[in-house]
Design a protein around this motif. Sequence first.
Motif, mmCIF file in Angstrom:
data_model
loop_
_atom_site.group_PDB
_atom_site.id
_atom_site.type_symbol
_atom_site.label_atom_id
_atom_site.label_comp_id
_atom_site.label_asym_id
_atom_site.label_seq_id
_atom_site.Cartn_x
_atom_site.Cartn_y
_atom_site.Cartn_z
ATOM 1 N N UNK A 75 -27.039 19.831 50.921
ATOM 2 C CA UNK A 75 -26.218 19.541 51.937
ATOM 3 C C UNK A 75 -26.697 20.439 53.101
ATOM 4 N N UNK A 76 -27.043 21.492 52.897
ATOM 5 C CA UNK A 76 -27.549 22.453 53.887
ATOM 6 C C UNK A 76 -28.944 21.830 54.901
ATOM 7 N N UNK A 77 -29.630 21.560 53.730
ATOM 8 C CA UNK A 77 -31.170 21.027 54.614
ATOM 9 C C UNK A 77 -30.687 19.799 55.368
ATOM 10 N N UNK A 78 -29.790 18.714 54.621
ATOM 11 C CA UNK A 78 -29.657 17.717 55.099
ATOM 12 C C UNK A 78 -29.017 17.536 56.721
ATOM 13 N N UNK A 79 -28.046 18.818 56.821
ATOM 14 C CA UNK A 79 -27.308 18.976 57.937
ATOM 15 C C UNK A 79 -28.370 19.353 59.181
ATOM 16 N N UNK A 80 -29.285 20.263 58.553
ATOM 17 C CA UNK A 80 -30.333 20.750 59.539
ATOM 18 C C UNK A 80 -31.153 19.591 59.895
ATOM 19 N N UNK A 221 -30.518 21.037 34.634
ATOM 20 C CA UNK A 221 -30.658 21.761 35.877
ATOM 21 C C UNK A 221 -31.957 21.195 36.279
ATOM 22 N N UNK A 222 -33.064 21.212 35.577
ATOM 23 C CA UNK A 222 -34.173 20.695 36.042
ATOM 24 C C UNK A 222 -34.482 19.417 36.645
ATOM 25 N N UNK A 223 -33.510 18.595 35.721
ATOM 26 C CA UNK A 223 -33.235 17.057 36.230
ATOM 27 C C UNK A 223 -32.663 17.060 37.620
ATOM 28 N N UNK A 224 -31.560 17.722 37.815
ATOM 29 C CA UNK A 224 -31.092 17.472 39.022
ATOM 30 C C UNK A 224 -31.776 17.842 40.281
ATOM 31 N N UNK A 225 -32.651 19.145 40.067
ATOM 32 C CA UNK A 225 -33.419 19.874 41.161
ATOM 33 C C UNK A 225 -34.592 18.968 41.228
ATOM 34 N N UNK A 226 -35.175 18.370 40.272
ATOM 35 C CA UNK A 226 -36.346 17.274 40.705
ATOM 36 C C UNK A 226 -35.838 16.238 41.653
ATOM 37 N N UNK A 227 -34.643 15.506 41.175
ATOM 38 C CA UNK A 227 -34.291 14.558 42.068
ATOM 39 C C UNK A 227 -33.851 14.766 43.407
ATOM 40 N N UNK A 228 -33.239 16.037 43.446
ATOM 41 C CA UNK A 228 -32.853 16.338 44.763
ATOM 42 C C UNK A 228 -34.110 16.731 45.762
ATOM 43 N N UNK A 229 -35.224 17.386 45.208
ATOM 44 C CA UNK A 229 -36.065 17.659 45.892
ATOM 45 C C UNK A 229 -37.085 16.499 46.199
ATOM 46 N N UNK A 230 -37.086 15.252 45.388
ATOM 47 C CA UNK A 230 -37.665 14.114 45.769
ATOM 48 C C UNK A 230 -36.997 13.511 47.023
ATOM 49 N N UNK A 231 -35.575 13.476 46.823
ATOM 50 C CA UNK A 231 -34.766 12.816 47.935
ATOM 51 C C UNK A 231 -35.206 13.546 49.212
ATOM 52 N N UNK A 232 -35.141 15.044 49.243
ATOM 53 C CA UNK A 232 -35.053 15.682 50.491
ATOM 54 C C UNK A 232 -36.386 15.753 51.147
ATOM 55 N N UNK A 233 -37.569 15.683 50.187
ATOM 56 C CA UNK A 233 -38.862 15.827 50.742
ATOM 57 C C UNK A 233 -39.085 14.590 51.742
ATOM 58 N N UNK A 235 -36.725 12.814 53.279
ATOM 59 C CA UNK A 235 -36.037 12.880 54.882
ATOM 60 C C UNK A 235 -36.831 13.767 55.375
ATOM 61 N N UNK A 236 -37.557 14.925 54.991
ATOM 62 C CA UNK A 236 -38.392 15.873 55.680
ATOM 63 C C UNK A 236 -39.530 15.158 56.381
ATOM 64 N N UNK A 237 -40.081 14.071 55.599
ATOM 65 C CA UNK A 237 -41.398 13.569 56.132
ATOM 66 C C UNK A 237 -41.088 12.639 57.218
ATOM 67 N N UNK A 238 -39.736 11.932 57.088
ATOM 68 C CA UNK A 238 -39.263 11.011 58.082
ATOM 69 C C UNK A 238 -38.969 11.752 59.245
ATOM 70 N N UNK A 239 -38.487 13.051 59.210
ATOM 71 C CA UNK A 239 -38.379 13.713 60.379
ATOM 72 C C UNK A 239 -39.538 14.133 61.151
ATOM 73 N N UNK A 240 -40.544 14.377 60.406
ATOM 74 C CA UNK A 240 -41.836 15.044 60.922
ATOM 75 C C UNK A 240 -42.347 13.795 61.374
ATOM 76 N N UNK A 241 -42.373 12.502 61.025
ATOM 77 C CA UNK A 241 -42.872 11.372 61.483
ATOM 78 C C UNK A 241 -42.306 11.151 62.696
ATOM 79 N N UNK A 242 -41.049 11.321 62.876
ATOM 80 C CA UNK A 242 -40.293 10.925 64.058
ATOM 81 C C UNK A 242 -40.791 11.936 65.456
ATOM 82 N N UNK A 243 -40.825 13.274 64.859
ATOM 83 C CA UNK A 243 -41.264 14.068 65.819
ATOM 84 C C UNK A 243 -42.578 13.976 66.299
#
Length: 269
Positions: A75-80, A221-233, A235-243
């Motif tokens: 949630x912190x990363x998504x807010x940023x 814990x591993x399952x949730x962390x990997x799923x969140x990481x995939x989703x977050x990455x 959005x990071x690439x989408x933002x980088x593309x937009x910039x």
Amino acid sequence: MPKKIPFEFFYQIFSLLTAFILVHGAFVTVIRPEAELFQIKEQQQLAVDPDYVQQRNFYVVLKDYEQEACLVLMLWAMAILGFKGVSTWQQRRQLDVDLLQLPETLPLGPEDATAVKHRIQELSGKKETYLLSRALDAAIRRFGATHNVQDAATALRDVCTSEGERLEAELSTIRYIAWAIPSVGFIGTVRGIGAALSLANKAVEGDITGVTQNLGVAFNSTFIALVISIVLMFFIHQLQLLQDRLVLDTESYCDRNLIARLRAHPFRP
């Protein structure tokens, strides 16, 4: 005069606190109570029927501290990401505006530099800090000082290049969060496996309940962390593309609307 702390710093601190409050509140009031209730029911079913196959439950998968930490970081990363995405989108909107407001066929000579510079500086508020405004201002200032079109083009590209590097550097916090989330999940894996091994003697005696529960902590814990990481990455690439598109489109806009119209000498029909 001391520099002011940027608004983005306060926004990141506030968003982190907000994410922690929301996630922790959800875990305390909903997720952990529901998971505990489900586990009690499962144990009762096993006591009645030893052949009963235990079911998986969403609340049980999420209930541990590592998953809570991963969700807070997400949630912190998504807010940023949202903050930077809105800022980039607002700057892209400026590319649809004719800032120079000059006839298309009118060339610009050194004598026009001051008038064009004042027209750009008339932009109000934070639009003066937008990439397009700064790139146009840098190019027209250099042209007015040197009367050289190539120097103006170089100044334009320097501003765009430095902006691209700045945007890339500002993504370091989000990339760190994206790296930290799988690491937190791995901590849960180590904790769960360690706790399961400590109960190996009971498993030998036939009681495997504690071992299975702790192995569940490890894998969940591993399952949730990997799923969140995939989703977050994503959005990071989408933002980088937009910039990246913002920087390239700004440079193209300035080349088309300013650099191509500059003339080192007064225009003569």
